[in-house]
Motif scaffolding. Sequence first.
Motif, PDB file in Angstrom:
ATOM      1  N   ARG E   9      14.033  15.536 -26.492  1.00 11.20           N
ATOM      2  CA  ARG E   9      14.923  15.214 -25.160  1.00 11.20           C
ATOM      3  C   ARG E   9      15.820  16.448 -24.855  1.00 11.20           C
ATOM      4  NH1 ARG E   9      15.666  10.123 -24.159  1.00 11.20           N
ATOM      5  NH2 ARG E   9      17.325  10.667 -23.155  1.00 11.20           N
ATOM      6  N   GLU E  12      21.297  18.503 -22.275  1.00  8.81           N
ATOM      7  CA  GLU E  12      21.826  17.520 -21.538  1.00  8.81           C
ATOM      8  C   GLU E  12      22.286  16.015 -21.973  1.00  8.81           C
ATOM      9  OE1 GLU E  12      19.619  19.524 -20.512  1.00  8.81           O
ATOM     10  OE2 GLU E  12      21.398  20.992 -20.446  1.00  8.81           O
ATOM     11  N   GLU E  13      21.095  15.812 -22.613  1.00  9.64           N
ATOM     12  CA  GLU E  13      20.976  13.831 -22.790  1.00  9.64           C
ATOM     13  C   GLU E  13      21.422  13.806 -24.395  1.00  9.64           C
ATOM     14  OE1 GLU E  13      17.835  12.194 -21.235  1.00  9.64           O
ATOM     15  OE2 GLU E  13      17.870  13.731 -18.921  1.00  9.64           O
ATOM     16  N   THR E  14      21.579  14.437 -24.918  1.00  3.92           N
ATOM     17  CA  THR E  14      21.981  13.660 -26.163  1.00  3.92           C
ATOM     18  C   THR E  14      23.593  14.396 -26.343  1.00  3.92           C
ATOM     19  OG1 THR E  14      21.729  16.109 -27.052  1.00  3.92           O
ATOM     20  CG2 THR E  14      20.012  14.428 -27.504  1.00  3.92           C
ATOM     21  N   GLN E  53      27.996   7.628 -25.010  1.00  3.50           N
ATOM     22  CA  GLN E  53      26.649   7.582 -25.543  1.00  3.50           C
ATOM     23  C   GLN E  53      27.060   6.019 -26.315  1.00  3.50           C
ATOM     24  OE1 GLN E  53      24.177  11.067 -25.458  1.00  3.50           O
ATOM     25  NE2 GLN E  53      22.651  10.215 -25.239  1.00  3.50           N
ATOM     26  N   ASP E  58      19.164   6.113 -23.111  1.00  2.35           N
ATOM     27  CA  ASP E  58      19.855   6.179 -22.119  1.00  2.35           C
ATOM     28  C   ASP E  58      21.522   6.760 -22.004  1.00  2.35           C
ATOM     29  OD1 ASP E  58      20.299   5.463 -19.476  1.00  2.35           O
ATOM     30  OD2 ASP E  58      20.789   3.006 -20.357  1.00  2.35           O
ATOM     31  N   ALA E  59      20.549   8.227 -21.820  1.00  2.00           N
ATOM     32  CA  ALA E  59      22.182   8.973 -21.753  1.00  2.00           C
ATOM     33  C   ALA E  59      23.089   8.460 -20.141  1.00  2.00           C
ATOM     34  CB  ALA E  59      21.881  10.299 -21.417  1.00  2.00           C
ATOM     35  N   GLU E  61      26.119   9.421 -16.639  1.00  2.00           N
ATOM     36  CA  GLU E  61      25.468  10.740 -15.917  1.00  2.00           C
ATOM     37  C   GLU E  61      26.954  11.827 -16.500  1.00  2.00           C
ATOM     38  OE1 GLU E  61      26.486   9.897 -12.569  1.00  2.00           O
ATOM     39  OE2 GLU E  61      25.021   8.347 -12.387  1.00  2.00           O
ATOM     40  N   ARG E  63      27.914  14.983 -18.326  1.00  2.00           N
ATOM     41  CA  ARG E  63      27.317  16.299 -18.670  1.00  2.00           C
ATOM     42  C   ARG E  63      27.581  16.198 -20.103  1.00  2.00           C
ATOM     43  NH1 ARG E  63      25.995  17.687 -21.621  1.00  2.00           N
ATOM     44  NH2 ARG E  63      25.376  20.643 -22.522  1.00  2.00           N
TER      45      ARG E  63
END
Lengths: 191, 191, 191, 191, 191, 191, 191, 191
Positions: E9, E12-14, E53, E58-59, E61, E63
């Motif tokens: 992934r 930015e999404e972890t 999170q 499903d991160a 929004e 940052r």
Amino acid sequence: LREQAETDRPNEETPDVGIVMGSDSDLSTMAGGKGKRPGAYAALAEELGFAEQTDYTDAPEARFTFETFVVSAHRTPELMYAYAETAEDRGLDVIIAGAGGKSADLPNMTASIAYPLPVIGVPVQEKSVDSVIGMPQGAPITAVDAGKSFNAALSAVQILSRQYPELRERLVDYHRDLQQGVGEVSRDLHE
Amino acid sequence: LREQAETDRPNEETPDVGIVMGSDSDLSTMAGGKGKRPGAYAALAEELGFAEQTDYTDAPEARFTFETFVVSAHRTPELMYAYAETAEDRGLDVIIAGAGGKSADLPNMTASIAYPLPVIGVPVQEKSVDSVIGMPQGAPITAVDAGKSFNAALSAVQILSRQYPELRERLVDYHRDLQQGVGEVSRDLHE
Amino acid sequence: LREQAETDRPNEETPDVGIVMGSDSDLSTMAGGKGKRPGAYAALAEELGFAEQTDYTDAPEARFTFETFVVSAHRTPELMYAYAETAEDRGLDVIIAGAGGKSADLPNMTASIAYPLPVIGVPVQEKSVDSVIGMPQGAPITAVDAGKSFNAALSAVQILSRQYPELRERLVDYHRDLQQGVGEVSRDLHE
Amino acid sequence: LREQAETDRPNEETPDVGIVMGSDSDLSTMAGGKGKRPGAYAALAEELGFAEQTDYTDAPEARFTFETFVVSAHRTPELMYAYAETAEDRGLDVIIAGAGGKSADLPNMTASIAYPLPVIGVPVQEKSVDSVIGMPQGAPITAVDAGKSFNAALSAVQILSRQYPELRERLVDYHRDLQQGVGEVSRDLHE
Amino acid sequence: LREQAETDRPNEETPDVGIVMGSDSDLSTMAGGKGKRPGAYAALAEELGFAEQTDYTDAPEARFTFETFVVSAHRTPELMYAYAETAEDRGLDVIIAGAGGKSADLPNMTASIAYPLPVIGVPVQEKSVDSVIGMPQGAPITAVDAGKSFNAALSAVQILSRQYPELRERLVDYHRDLQQGVGEVSRDLHE
Amino acid sequence: LREQAETDRPNEETPDVGIVMGSDSDLSTMAGGKGKRPGAYAALAEELGFAEQTDYTDAPEARFTFETFVVSAHRTPELMYAYAETAEDRGLDVIIAGAGGKSADLPNMTASIAYPLPVIGVPVQEKSVDSVIGMPQGAPITAVDAGKSFNAALSAVQILSRQYPELRERLVDYHRDLQQGVGEVSRDLHE
Amino acid sequence: LREQAETDRPNEETPDVGIVMGSDSDLSTMAGGKGKRPGAYAALAEELGFAEQTDYTDAPEARFTFETFVVSAHRTPELMYAYAETAEDRGLDVIIAGAGGKSADLPNMTASIAYPLPVIGVPVQEKSVDSVIGMPQGAPITAVDAGKSFNAALSAVQILSRQYPELRERLVDYHRDLQQGVGEVSRDLHE
Amino acid sequence: LREQAETDRPNEETPDVGIVMGSDSDLSTMAGGKGKRPGAYAALAEELGFAEQTDYTDAPEARFTFETFVVSAHRTPELMYAYAETAEDRGLDVIIAGAGGKSADLPNMTASIAYPLPVIGVPVQEKSVDSVIGMPQGAPITAVDAGKSFNAALSAVQILSRQYPELRERLVDYHRDLQQGVGEVSRDLHE
């Protein structure tokens, strides 16, 4: 106190055990009381038949007695000095001295000044133990655990009992009752 | 020990003070010795005129005597039990009991079993203090600071001195010498 | 107790685990109860299927059992001695011994006298840890943390489980349930 | 280790006691040695007739054996994990796990992973005691005092002795010799 | 967890910060809550603009994010191992690990297994400090004071801020507000 | 120092890690040396390829560097203030601050003034731990155990490694060597 | 503060004693208040006739005055620095500085910066004592016991009393009242 | 001492600082000496220009002087009492009182008896800190850290410096030299 020390009263009429403490806030530990564990008073008065002597010139009828004083090592050093210096002449055989705080100097100073009278120190708080017990070589004191003024009274009477067989019997009687109490508890678990 | 307890010896010929310790490694603290601070032996034998009694059936000439035993609460519990149980019948008036380690049970157990004889506990190490002093209500012991067997001996003789004025004089003499020593040190600073 | 030790009962009918404590005030720690964390009773009776045996001559039906005694090292030393000395002959395989205070001698003395039976000490208070754990070389005891009588029971059953595979299974079952509980907590955080 | 766990060796040929420690600097405490007090090795090999098994596939002739591993919880966590996870399958009956420092995690983690095998923790330093003993409810370990690996070995054999009467005899013999030693010391004082 | 580690992934999404704790009873210290001082959640979510999170796939929004797990070193060692081993591959940059009790092994073990990821230990209780901080040479961890999970979060963001100037600004803003608060208190005393 | 802070040097030429200590007597702990365990210098210079930068205006060739200052919080408070205030502008990314004694204020004050730069405190003595770790909410510092400046250096490089993958590799290499060392020790026991 | 330091006010109109503390949560210890023991305010204002000066440019009529500031060593280091640096020029003769927590740096830093003005440290909590008292050689501070801000005020006035005989009289008067209180308590026990 | 107190000597000829200690074994801490860190003597005589006055009736030429006495609270309580009671009349302005052991009563008792003279306590050993610092409300003493008699001397002169600007200058000069020493150490690291 110094006047009393100069009088020449018969041994039977003077207090045998002196209880001193550094503050009236120590009373609940030294004497026991509401919501507190039994203290030296309970041991002496309720278990071992001592009477409290509140007037030095007017002894109670009981053969064995104790007296109580509040004297502060740090706030009334002269009073502490006078009490310890006259103790033996006033007819005492053993002193129980309690103090709280981290600088619990009263038992130590009393033992140093009242020497060679035996003094049993009672640290009123856990943090007072080190200060009470830590005397240098040549300056004897013995101590009980924090707050254990009840046991200090038993120890004081153990000392007196070497002279007075009657007190030895009272100590044995007290112990027999105590052991029966423990035995009953264990028996209850098996019924 | 039990046989000795049953014999009926005159009080003058039995030891007055019993010294017990948990291990022979405690000897240097309890008795003093090379490179160690003076211990209970030094106080009794050198300062206060006591003699050591090594044979129960053959008392030394000195009026006041002490004896010494090594008994381990954890390794020889039967021996400890026998010593404490017979102590009073064997003629002792006070016991000095020393032990080291964090589980310094010997003074406590001796006090419990030898009751109502007064027992003075000596924590041989700093870490032994809590274990020696922490007895529950109804089980009296008094204690000196870690390693202070010298002072324990002074306290033991303070107890005996209530009966024997001769010992009271010896205590006072010892103290006078001690104070002169401190006085001389201070005077030296001003010369 | 000594009579029981002389009887010759089949192993299945004697208690496997003995729980002793120094005072009835230790019951809430050793057995658990209202407002207290679960104790040794909960571990044995609720998690591992043991039954309490309150009458030595009348065993419950459960294959594995435990018994409970209150004996004080300092107030009833003879009773403590008798319990520890007869434990192995009375059929016990492991003893859990708990005591509070700074002089928590009961676990130590029990271990010394009941030797070679394994004894697990439970310090009832934080301040009892040092006294329980500090045995000298040659006098074995093992201990759990302050107040952890629940874990002491698990450890006792771990010892028994080396002989009885059935108990090993019960321990594994208990652990599986425990781990599922932790897993569910973590999962809840993510929903 | 995992391969060994899968082999199916007879119980007589696998080690009975596993000794693990967190660093080779713990060896002098766990095994004893020059200028150090006797450790677990001395207890097992010299007092109780165990042999060290250094090759898992080549058992010594002695019926009872132990093995030794150095595994660090913090520097080689995988190795620690593998040892504890395979211990029971490799035939061990009890583990003695020692570690030093303030974060002495090895005994705890070993006990958690090797469960339901009994694990006896040895704090290698005084400051390691808290970390070794403080396990949460449901995660059993028992511990000896700091540095007492000799006693840990005695406790381990007490556990084994419930299954093997031969080991019970060896424990009793060791104790008899120990008591005679204390008795002789006391006798020497009286000659 | 291992599956997540293998997915690839975008950074930015972890989650950037992982918060692990040994028990759900640690939640009030680690996250804060009713009647408790603010914890790591308050620092991250309220002061520094992080989002929690809860679903790895499903991160949110925001940052910068954090996640929370409950894993017990002693009750679920496998889960702890898996979390620490996959942490870096799952995209974390720093871990905050809290545990209570005297054997607070979770932070230490997590730091050892997640190495070379920086881990900040939070002793949940005063008695957990020694166990958290005492790692041997070669096994790095840094720690905050007992219960200070709020500060651990600030320290974690200080680490991230070396890479992300945006976070440096948020830290400076937070500090300015804090200092104004102290200034106002002092001013109030003079009005 | 303030002049240096105003110069605008490229990031590659300024020190990455600043080491400050309260007294030159802390040097043996912070840097290691004869008869002492390896310190931060050994970790940085010998294990992780850092160079010491002794002249701010003349950077060594190595990409990663550290500098060292002796500044006393109590004897030279102005110097301490200047160092911490200019640290970020002088190009540092992380500070390791060590101090001894019971009032080890240097790490705390440096962390407060150098904020938001991450500061790792090193208590030089055991008695310095409380003072270093005990910061109030809102004033972050993280600390290693007493004397563990070697680990503080590892932690500092863990922080830098989030930005510089090259440092991450060096950390992993160091760890691999460390683990092989432990493995060899265990293997030696079995040969 | 720096402006005030540059003004040239007569000594009679500047505060004599400055009280600083690290947080408004220290107010109840430093000043006393509802349900708390009397603090420095009570000693100065109620027992010794001082007035609080809340506006530096508008002195109260009383000859002797004190002022109070809240400045945090860790959250507002600049403010702390400014207060200590200007204290002597602003006319103060002695500072009482209190702080809580394990890193109670405010008294130490104030003493270092305000030197050669005498500073009396007040550890607000028991755990603050070590940090307050532990200054290195050459950096003087004196301290009272935890929470004893009342005594710190007495000590501050003892310092002032060497210059102002009027204050010496007030101290003697306070003491006489105190001793009468203790005497009355002891007398009550005998009626 | 009492005779000296009654003489009426000019202030310039009496000692300004009195140093008392409980035993001649405290001399190395209080005065410094071979292989010991500098003590109060070094601070007064070498850094701040005081002379020692060994004969009360024959003052040295130096304007500021100190004297030294050894008086034991426990072995010579009368001497201690006399020294403290006459101190102010003998012309002293401040007393430095040091004692070792766990019952370090000399500083406390001296402060109580010499009141309202300011007394600075010096715990000679770490274990003396609690006993020296722990005075009850109404009985002021201030203390330095264990063994820091050098700093006690600086604090004593800080008190005197409020009256004598000349001493203030000497303190400032001493500090300037001290700071230059630290600065040079730091500079050496960069050459």
